[in-house]
Scaffold this motif. Sequence first.
Motif, PDB file in Angstrom:
ATOM      1  N   MET A 170       0.803  -1.323  -0.432  1.00 59.60           N
ATOM      2  CA  MET A 170       0.285   0.511   0.066  1.00 59.60           C
ATOM      3  C   MET A 170       0.997   1.539   0.475  1.00 59.60           C
ATOM      4  O   MET A 170       0.418   2.664  -0.859  1.00 59.60           O
ATOM      5  N   LEU A 171       1.736   1.100   0.634  1.00 58.50           N
ATOM      6  CA  LEU A 171       2.744   1.778   0.263  1.00 58.50           C
ATOM      7  C   LEU A 171       3.433   2.578  -0.621  1.00 58.50           C
ATOM      8  O   LEU A 171       3.350   3.808  -1.322  1.00 58.50           O
ATOM      9  N   PHE A 172       3.716   1.909  -0.967  1.00 61.33           N
ATOM     10  CA  PHE A 172       4.278   2.195  -2.622  1.00 61.33           C
ATOM     11  C   PHE A 172       3.168   2.138  -4.007  1.00 61.33           C
ATOM     12  O   PHE A 172       3.257   3.187  -4.699  1.00 61.33           O
ATOM     13  N   LEU A 173       1.921   1.499  -3.656  1.00 58.59           N
ATOM     14  CA  LEU A 173       0.911   1.832  -4.276  1.00 58.59           C
ATOM     15  C   LEU A 173       0.573   3.444  -3.715  1.00 58.59           C
ATOM     16  O   LEU A 173       0.440   3.803  -4.948  1.00 58.59           O
ATOM     17  N   LEU A 174       0.370   3.827  -2.605  1.00 58.77           N
ATOM     18  CA  LEU A 174       0.153   5.328  -2.758  1.00 58.77           C
ATOM     19  C   LEU A 174       1.523   6.482  -3.377  1.00 58.77           C
ATOM     20  O   LEU A 174       0.669   6.948  -3.904  1.00 58.77           O
ATOM     21  N   ALA A 175       2.716   6.031  -3.441  1.00 61.33           N
ATOM     22  CA  ALA A 175       3.891   6.694  -3.692  1.00 61.33           C
ATOM     23  C   ALA A 175       3.242   6.788  -5.754  1.00 61.33           C
ATOM     24  O   ALA A 175       3.553   8.208  -6.089  1.00 61.33           O
ATOM     25  N   PHE A 176       2.777   5.890  -5.911  1.00 60.76           N
ATOM     26  CA  PHE A 176       2.570   5.819  -7.419  1.00 60.76           C
ATOM     27  C   PHE A 176       1.192   6.668  -7.548  1.00 60.76           C
ATOM     28  O   PHE A 176       1.913   7.492  -8.594  1.00 60.76           O
ATOM     29  N   MET A 177       0.676   6.611  -7.119  1.00 65.88           N
ATOM     30  CA  MET A 177      -0.750   6.999  -6.935  1.00 65.88           C
ATOM     31  C   MET A 177      -0.433   8.283  -7.095  1.00 65.88           C
ATOM     32  O   MET A 177      -1.241   8.620  -7.650  1.00 65.88           O
ATOM     33  N   LEU A 178       0.569   9.155  -6.017  1.00 67.32           N
ATOM     34  CA  LEU A 178       0.272  10.361  -5.986  1.00 67.32           C
ATOM     35  C   LEU A 178       1.259  11.637  -7.739  1.00 67.32           C
ATOM     36  O   LEU A 178       1.224  12.121  -7.792  1.00 67.32           O
ATOM     37  N   ARG A 179       2.511   9.942  -8.153  1.00 66.30           N
ATOM     38  CA  ARG A 179       3.313  10.282  -8.453  1.00 66.30           C
ATOM     39  C   ARG A 179       2.340  10.378 -10.270  1.00 66.30           C
ATOM     40  O   ARG A 179       2.369  11.100 -10.549  1.00 66.30           O
TER      41      ARG A 179
END
Length: 217
Positions: free
Chosen positions: A159-168
Amino acid sequence: MNSEPNHDNRVDARRRPSPFARIERMPPLVMVLYLALLAIAVMFVVLVVAYVAARLKSGVPTGLHPLPRYFSLSTIVLVLSSYTIAQAPRLYAQDDLASLGRCLGATLLLGCVFAGLQVLGWRELLANGVPFGGPGSKSSGQFIYLISALHVAHLLGGMLFLLAFMLRVIHNGRDAVRTLVFIRNPYYRRQLRLLGTYWHFIDVLWVMLFAVFLFLY
């Protein structure tokens, strides 16, 4: 005796790519992910075997208490999240960053709901007389807490990686030039593919764990 066929076979053998050559061409990030998934799978197999052994050793018949209903609900939620993230590569290929951001956001929300339902499931276990530890606690019951908590921890990492990718994605989607650069960058395409692979792995892993709990609780 004609030796030309043997010579042709040797030439074809040299031209044919070996499995080791494919491994060498594999991007380091992909190799790291596959090794991590293998390590996670081995860890959970060991834990499940220990749980089954403790459950059988206890001698208590199965089915005396129902499995927490929140575990069943969380399974449905996680399967839905796997469906939503499966739409991400198609949206990326269509250059639709706005829809891609919503898709990733929905997946992230479903992941948060799954984690919350797991916590409610632990509370239901406590209410059913299955404490996490302490005097009189059941060793097999402790494995349920441990296995499900470790699974949630690995999901949170995704989820942390998903959040970072979503913000990008959201950031680059606000400008046409940044959108073009983002879409044409193979590194981001690979990241999205690896994210989906990890998420589907965590999904399948929980479904298998849930099946074990369902039949041996």
